[in-house]
Design a protein around this motif. Structure first.
Motif, short mmCIF file in Angstrom:
data_model
loop_
_atom_site.label_atom_id
_atom_site.label_comp_id
_atom_site.label_asym_id
_atom_site.label_seq_id
_atom_site.Cartn_x
_atom_site.Cartn_y
_atom_site.Cartn_z
N THR A 172 0.82 -1.21 0.00
CA THR A 172 0.00 0.00 0.00
C THR A 172 0.86 1.26 0.00
N LEU A 173 1.88 1.28 0.85
CA LEU A 173 2.75 2.45 0.91
C LEU A 173 3.52 2.63 -0.41
N GLY A 174 3.91 1.52 -1.02
CA GLY A 174 4.59 1.59 -2.31
C GLY A 174 3.70 2.19 -3.38
N LEU A 175 2.42 1.86 -3.33
CA LEU A 175 1.49 2.45 -4.29
C LEU A 175 1.38 3.95 -4.08
N ILE A 176 1.28 4.38 -2.84
CA ILE A 176 1.15 5.81 -2.53
C ILE A 176 2.39 6.57 -3.01
N VAL A 177 3.57 6.03 -2.73
CA VAL A 177 4.80 6.67 -3.19
C VAL A 177 4.86 6.65 -4.72
N GLY A 178 4.45 5.54 -5.31
CA GLY A 178 4.47 5.40 -6.75
C GLY A 178 3.58 6.38 -7.48
N LEU A 179 2.54 6.86 -6.80
CA LEU A 179 1.63 7.84 -7.41
C LEU A 179 2.35 9.13 -7.76
N PHE A 180 3.40 9.46 -7.00
CA PHE A 180 4.12 10.70 -7.24
C PHE A 180 5.21 10.54 -8.29
N LEU A 181 5.39 9.31 -8.74
CA LEU A 181 6.38 9.04 -9.77
C LEU A 181 5.64 8.87 -11.10
N GLY A 196 5.52 0.38 -7.70
CA GLY A 196 5.49 0.77 -6.30
C GLY A 196 4.96 -0.31 -5.37
N PRO A 197 3.82 -0.92 -5.66
CA PRO A 197 3.31 -1.97 -4.76
C PRO A 197 4.26 -3.15 -4.60
N PHE A 198 4.89 -3.56 -5.70
CA PHE A 198 5.83 -4.68 -5.64
C PHE A 198 7.05 -4.32 -4.78
N VAL A 199 7.64 -3.15 -5.07
CA VAL A 199 8.83 -2.71 -4.33
C VAL A 199 8.48 -2.51 -2.86
N GLY A 200 7.33 -1.89 -2.61
CA GLY A 200 6.92 -1.67 -1.22
C GLY A 200 6.71 -2.96 -0.46
N ALA A 201 6.07 -3.93 -1.10
CA ALA A 201 5.86 -5.24 -0.45
C ALA A 201 7.19 -5.93 -0.20
N PHE A 202 8.10 -5.83 -1.16
CA PHE A 202 9.42 -6.45 -0.98
C PHE A 202 10.15 -5.82 0.20
N ILE A 203 10.14 -4.50 0.27
CA ILE A 203 10.81 -3.81 1.39
C ILE A 203 10.16 -4.19 2.71
N GLY A 204 8.83 -4.24 2.73
CA GLY A 204 8.13 -4.64 3.95
C GLY A 204 8.51 -6.04 4.39
N GLU A 205 8.62 -6.95 3.44
CA GLU A 205 9.02 -8.33 3.77
C GLU A 205 10.48 -8.39 4.23
N MET A 206 11.33 -7.58 3.63
CA MET A 206 12.74 -7.56 4.06
C MET A 206 12.88 -6.97 5.45
N ILE A 207 12.03 -6.02 5.80
CA ILE A 207 12.04 -5.49 7.17
C ILE A 207 11.57 -6.57 8.13
N ASN A 208 10.58 -7.33 7.70
CA ASN A 208 10.04 -8.39 8.55
C ASN A 208 11.06 -9.52 8.75
N ASP A 209 11.76 -9.91 7.68
CA ASP A 209 12.74 -10.99 7.76
C ASP A 209 13.78 -10.79 6.67
N SER A 210 14.90 -10.17 7.03
CA SER A 210 15.92 -9.84 6.03
C SER A 210 16.78 -11.03 5.63
#
Length: 161
Positions: free
Chosen positions: A87-96, A104-118
């Motif tokens: 969701t956050l990736g989509l919001i950031v992606g809107l400005f790009l 954005g959604p893919f990158v945001g989900a990936f970052i969220g998952e890496m924060i959860n378990d790197s």
């Protein structure tokens, strides 16, 4: 007064179409509100049964839009942070560029998952792909529904139901 109703209806229908892509606007309910307002125009042949059916469709698609990313992220082994990142990736992606809205959604989900378990990049990629598919599915359903609502309203103005 009928022309005012038609103008407001089209404004809400177009806003609902935009809301199908923008996460801050609830697209299907706004588009349905356009049908509802348009119903009061003397030129519209949109009946109450059509409003009920389209209202139910708007409610179902709105609920599914919130369910799909979470379900597909979890089905792909993801976490809540992956869904939030989507969701956050989509919001950031809107400005790009428009590519940002898609990536954005893919990158945001990936970052969220890496924060959860790197420690598990492969799992993060799989969950990010699931979140992305959920986002695309929900967005696609909303776009289709908003398009159908616009078609229904134009048809009700030109030929009647």
């Amino acid at each position: 007064m009928s022309y005012v109703f038609i103008g407001i209806a089209f404004f809400l229908l177009i806003l609902g179409l935009i809301g199908a892509v923008l996460p801050v606007l609830p697209g299907p309910p706004i588009a349905w509100a356009g049908l509802f307002v348009g119903h009061f125009s003397a030129f519209s042949a949109l009946g109450v049964p059509a409003l009920v059916v389209t209202g139910i469709a708007a409610a179902v698609v709105t609920v599914l839009d919130y369910v799909f990313p979470s379900v597909l992220t979890k089905a792909s082994g993801g976490s809540r942070l992956g869904s939030l990142g989507c969701t956050l990736g989509l919001i950031v992606g809107l400005f790009l560029t428009p590519v940002g809205v898609i990536a954005g959604p893919f990158v945001g989900a990936f970052i969220g998952e890496m924060i959860n378990d790197s420690s598990n990049t492969k799992k993060a990629l799989k969950a990010a792909f699931g979140a992305f598919l959920g986002f695309l599915t929900g967005t696609g359903l909303k776009l289709i529904l908003a398009g159908i609502f616009i078609w229904v309203y134009i048809a009700s103005l030109t030929s009647g139901f």
